[in-house]
Design an enzyme around this catalytic site. Structure first.
Site, PDB file in Angstrom:
ATOM      1  N   HIS A 233       0.856  -1.190   0.000  1.00  0.00           N
ATOM      2  CA  HIS A 233       0.000   0.000   0.000  1.00  0.00           C
ATOM      3  C   HIS A 233       0.889   1.237   0.000  1.00  0.00           C
ATOM      4  O   HIS A 233       1.941   1.269   0.622  1.00  0.00           O
ATOM      5  CB  HIS A 233      -0.911   0.027   1.243  1.00  0.00           C
ATOM      6  CG  HIS A 233      -2.069   0.940   1.084  1.00  0.00           C
ATOM      7  ND1 HIS A 233      -1.995   2.286   1.335  1.00  0.00           N
ATOM      8  CD2 HIS A 233      -3.333   0.705   0.657  1.00  0.00           C
ATOM      9  CE1 HIS A 233      -3.166   2.846   1.081  1.00  0.00           C
ATOM     10  NE2 HIS A 233      -3.991   1.915   0.665  1.00  0.00           N
TER      11      HIS A 233
ATOM     12  N   ASP B  86      -7.897  -5.127  -0.152  1.00  0.00           N
ATOM     13  CA  ASP B  86      -8.378  -6.027  -1.214  1.00  0.00           C
ATOM     14  C   ASP B  86      -8.027  -7.485  -0.981  1.00  0.00           C
ATOM     15  O   ASP B  86      -8.497  -8.352  -1.716  1.00  0.00           O
ATOM     16  CB  ASP B  86      -7.787  -5.578  -2.554  1.00  0.00           C
ATOM     17  CG  ASP B  86      -8.357  -4.228  -2.973  1.00  0.00           C
ATOM     18  OD1 ASP B  86      -7.572  -3.347  -3.356  1.00  0.00           O
ATOM     19  OD2 ASP B  86      -9.580  -4.053  -2.867  1.00  0.00           O
TER      20      ASP B  86
HETATM   21  C1  SDX Z   1      -6.118   0.069  -3.122  1.00  0.00           C
HETATM   22  O1  SDX Z   1      -4.235   4.526  -2.223  1.00  0.00           O
HETATM   23  C2  SDX Z   1      -5.224   3.968  -1.632  1.00  0.00           C
HETATM   24  O2  SDX Z   1      -5.677   4.400  -0.583  1.00  0.00           O
HETATM   25  C3  SDX Z   1      -5.820   2.776  -2.363  1.00  0.00           C
HETATM   26  C4  SDX Z   1      -6.868   1.966  -1.613  1.00  0.00           C
HETATM   27  C5  SDX Z   1      -8.128   2.763  -1.379  1.00  0.00           C
HETATM   28  O3  SDX Z   1      -8.855   2.436  -0.417  1.00  0.00           O
HETATM   29  O4  SDX Z   1      -8.445   3.643  -2.225  1.00  0.00           O
HETATM   30  O5  SDX Z   1      -6.349   1.542  -0.355  1.00  0.00           O
HETATM   31  C6  SDX Z   1      -7.273   0.728  -2.410  1.00  0.00           C
HETATM   32  O6  SDX Z   1      -5.862   0.393  -4.254  1.00  0.00           O
HETATM   33  C7  SDX Z   1      -5.275  -0.930  -2.377  1.00  0.00           C
HETATM   34  C8  SDX Z   1      -4.045  -1.434  -3.222  1.00  0.00           C
HETATM   35  C9  SDX Z   1      -4.560  -2.532  -4.158  1.00  0.00           C
HETATM   36  N1  SDX Z   1      -3.482  -2.948  -5.094  1.00  0.00           N
HETATM   37  C10 SDX Z   1      -2.867  -4.115  -4.968  1.00  0.00           C
HETATM   38  O7  SDX Z   1      -3.064  -4.911  -4.058  1.00  0.00           O
HETATM   39  C11 SDX Z   1      -1.876  -4.412  -6.110  1.00  0.00           C
HETATM   40  C12 SDX Z   1      -0.583  -4.998  -5.540  1.00  0.00           C
HETATM   41  N2  SDX Z   1       0.144  -3.959  -4.813  1.00  0.00           N
HETATM   42  C13 SDX Z   1       0.990  -3.106  -5.546  1.00  0.00           C
HETATM   43  O8  SDX Z   1       1.052  -3.116  -6.888  1.00  0.00           O
HETATM   44  C14 SDX Z   1       1.588  -1.932  -4.780  1.00  0.00           C
HETATM   45  O9  SDX Z   1       1.895  -2.368  -3.530  1.00  0.00           O
HETATM   46  C15 SDX Z   1       0.738  -0.688  -4.720  1.00  0.00           C
HETATM   47  C16 SDX Z   1       0.284  -0.267  -6.069  1.00  0.00           C
HETATM   48  C17 SDX Z   1      -0.442  -0.922  -3.842  1.00  0.00           C
HETATM   49  C18 SDX Z   1       1.576   0.417  -4.084  1.00  0.00           C
HETATM   50  O10 SDX Z   1       2.592   0.680  -4.977  1.00  0.00           O
HETATM   51  P1  SDX Z   1       3.720   1.770  -4.643  1.00  0.00           P
HETATM   52  O11 SDX Z   1       3.427   2.505  -3.388  1.00  0.00           O
HETATM   53  O12 SDX Z   1       3.956   2.569  -5.894  1.00  0.00           O
HETATM   54  O13 SDX Z   1       4.942   0.867  -4.308  1.00  0.00           O
HETATM   55  P2  SDX Z   1       5.920   0.247  -5.397  1.00  0.00           P
HETATM   56  O14 SDX Z   1       5.133  -0.348  -6.526  1.00  0.00           O
HETATM   57  O15 SDX Z   1       6.950   1.274  -5.722  1.00  0.00           O
HETATM   58  O16 SDX Z   1       6.559  -0.947  -4.572  1.00  0.00           O
HETATM   59  C19 SDX Z   1       7.650  -0.723  -3.662  1.00  0.00           C
HETATM   60  C20 SDX Z   1       8.456  -2.027  -3.726  1.00  0.00           C
HETATM   61  C21 SDX Z   1       8.875  -2.414  -5.130  1.00  0.00           C
HETATM   62  O17 SDX Z   1      10.019  -3.218  -5.013  1.00  0.00           O
HETATM   63  P3  SDX Z   1      11.503  -2.530  -5.208  1.00  0.00           P
HETATM   64  O18 SDX Z   1      11.451  -1.760  -6.533  1.00  0.00           O
HETATM   65  O19 SDX Z   1      11.698  -1.626  -4.011  1.00  0.00           O
HETATM   66  O20 SDX Z   1      12.466  -3.704  -5.251  1.00  0.00           O
HETATM   67  O21 SDX Z   1       7.629  -3.132  -3.254  1.00  0.00           O
HETATM   68  C22 SDX Z   1       7.440  -4.049  -4.330  1.00  0.00           C
HETATM   69  C23 SDX Z   1       7.771  -3.313  -5.606  1.00  0.00           C
HETATM   70  O22 SDX Z   1       8.217  -4.231  -6.615  1.00  0.00           O
HETATM   71  N3  SDX Z   1       6.025  -4.440  -4.286  1.00  0.00           N
HETATM   72  C24 SDX Z   1       5.566  -5.677  -4.424  1.00  0.00           C
HETATM   73  C25 SDX Z   1       4.185  -5.589  -4.251  1.00  0.00           C
HETATM   74  N4  SDX Z   1       3.841  -4.326  -4.018  1.00  0.00           N
HETATM   75  C26 SDX Z   1       4.984  -3.617  -4.043  1.00  0.00           C
HETATM   76  N5  SDX Z   1       6.207  -6.854  -4.676  1.00  0.00           N
HETATM   77  C27 SDX Z   1       5.408  -7.950  -4.771  1.00  0.00           C
HETATM   78  N6  SDX Z   1       4.067  -7.933  -4.616  1.00  0.00           N
HETATM   79  C28 SDX Z   1       3.423  -6.781  -4.362  1.00  0.00           C
HETATM   80  N7  SDX Z   1       2.109  -6.766  -4.196  1.00  0.00           N
END
Ligand code: SDX
Length: 428
Positions: free
Chosen positions: A307, A364
């Site tokens: 998140h 989620d």
């Molecule tokens: C919602 O913003 C809100 O408030 C949203 C929400 C709401 O109520 O409106 O809470 C609802 O959208 C919840 C999130 C739902 N999405 C997912 O579950 C999709 C999976 N999660 C991600 O794609 C990710 O965690 C996000 C999109 C939620 C957040 O992305 P960020 O903050 O841009 O973080 P990032 O993608 O830069 O990740 C940081 C690191 C990365 O690794 P490094 O580059 O540091 O090596 O964490 C890793 C990412 O690769 N990473 C994951 C991961 N999520 C982040 N690795 C594996 N699995 C994951 N799910």
């Protein structure tokens, strides 16, 4: 005298005011940055940038705090109803009995969707994704209520447009479900409460007497409350920026619905169940998928994890996880993907890849397990998220207008070609 932030760059040193919020959050007000220094800021994904002040929802990602208008989400989920929370988000205060009764009653008078809109459904294939249908149906409401386009609407007229949308959303979502099944549409039964009415329109049949199950209604109320608002997330920011151009409420909310559709945002709840089903089909080896999620060469992501704001736990996920056990138990459902989800969470929370990146289950991760137990098809999950988020989007849209915010128009840093002259095609 407020604290000032000093910025020395571009040959100048400027001071900008630091604003402090009710919960002592601090932000540098850069309204005068460009005029005083010629500089703009750059922040992909707005990870460090506040777009507005707001009095609606407070999040503390480090401590896992979520409050609507100051009320902790745990207390609202336990004690309130979705329609009462909608009133709280939009009006800013919990309603007394008279106010709640008037709110309930007024919404009950607008649950019908214009008969002509049923023709829109005829044009869609049953396989159409619910979010595409929902966005177009909500935007199309402006065709039937042209007063919603009136920029000089009185507050009362604006509230009527708001109440109409809150009233019709369950009907539209229920009809979208019926369309996907090829089943006859059900009309609203306004003597029922908001959630019972929605469940009857979704799962009832004209030829049968639908029995409202209090366990199901309580679960759905709680899920809708937990999704009702979440400050400046992707879809809410979309609603605010579209609304800032003075586009009408229906168009602004339709834009929010399309933003929510994305699998990185609201679309994740559908992807979580598809992921869990794939792991089950592959023998249920959660450790294999934990490794895949960590492998940068593998496109697999652990959907429902991570998140932008919550860096210890998502309080909503905690409530939903405990509710999942209770609801499935009460309904006598044993869903193997719940066990797979719990194993994934347990493994991830012991794994440095996830712990070091502060990746925890978000709203989620478990919600789809409950939606499925309630009878919804997987592709309906994000439409249910939209149904829950509607009052939050509306409250944020209304706050943006009440704040008389300027049209949203971010700056950029140009990295393209320098000036060059046109070359006739024969010389290219
Ligand atoms: C919602 O913003 C809100 O408030 C949203 C929400 C709401 O109520 O409106 O809470 C609802 O959208 C919840 C999130 C739902 N999405 C997912 O579950 C999709 C999976 N999660 C991600 O794609 C990710 O965690 C996000 C999109 C939620 C957040 O992305 P960020 O903050 O841009 O973080 P990032 O993608 O830069 O990740 C940081 C690191 C990365 O690794 P490094 O580059 O540091 O090596 O964490 C890793 C990412 O690769 N990473 C994951 C991961 N999520 C982040 N690795 C594996 N699995 C994951 N799910």
């Amino acid at each position: 005298m407020s604290e000032m932030a000093k910025i020395t760059a571009n040959g100048s040193e400027i001071e900008l005011p630091v604003i402090v919020g009710t919960e002592n959050e601090k932000g540098i007000d850069i309204s005068k940055l460009r005029s005083q220094s010629g500089l703009v800021t750059l922040d992909f994904g707005y990870k460090n940038t506040g777009s507005t002040t707001s009095a609606i929802t407070f999040l503390n990602g480090e401590e896992g705090i979520l409050r609507y208008r100051g009320y902790p989400i745990q207390q609202l989920a336990e004690n309130s109803s979705f329609l009462e929370v909608a009133y709280l988000l939009i009006y800013g205060e919990l309603p007394n009995q008279a106010e709640l009764s008037e709110w309930d009653d007024s919404i009950g008078h607008h649950t019908l969707v214009h008969e002509d809109m049923k023709k829109f459904f005829e044009g869609y294939p049953s396989s159409a994704h619910p979010m595409g249908m929902l966005a177009s149906m909500v935007c199309s409401l402006s065709a039937y209520y042209p007063e919603s386009l009136n920029l000089n609407a009185t507050d009362a007229e604006k509230m009527k447009t708001i109440r109409r949308l809150i009233a019709k959303m369950p009907t539209l979502v229920a009809w979208i479900y019926k369309k996907s099944k090829g089943h006859p549409f059900m009309y609203p039964t306004n003597k029922l409460d908001y959630v019972s009415n929605f469940m009857k329109m979704t799962f009832g049949y004209p030829t049968e007497n639908y029995e409202v199950d209090p366990v199901v209604v309580e679960a759905m109320n709680k899920l809708l409350i937990l999704h009702a608002d979440h400050e400046q997330n992707c879809s809410t920011s979309t609603v605010r920026i579209v609304g800032s151009s003075q586009a009408n409420l229906y168009a602004s909310i339709a834009a929010g619905i399309t933003a929510l559709w994305g699998p990185l945002h609201g679309g994740a709840n559908q992807k979580v169940i598809e992921m869990l089903e794939a792991i089950k089909a592959d023998g249920g080896n959660s450790d294999k998928y934990i490794e895949k999620a960590k492998d940068k060469n593998d496109p697999f992501r652990l959907m429902g994890f991570g998140h932008r704001v919550y860096k210890n736990f998502d309080p909503r996920a905690q409530i939903i996880k405990s509710s999942a056990d209770k609801i499935l138990g009460k309904m006598g459902i044993n869903d193997p993907v719940l066990d797979i989800a719990k194993k994934l969470e347990e493994s991830a929370l012991k794994d440095d890849y996830f712990v070091s990146r502060k990746l925890f289950p978000n709203v989620d991760f478990y919600s789809g397990i409950i939606y499925r137990a309630l009878g919804f098809s997987t592709d309906m999950f994000t439409a249910l998220f939209a149904l829950g988020r509607l009052p939050g989007w509306i409250a944020q849209w209304k706050e943006m207008l009440d704040q008389k915010q300027p049209i949203g128009r971010p700056r950029q840093i140009y990295i393209g070609e320098k000036e060059r002259n046109y070359v006739p095609i024969e010389k290219r």
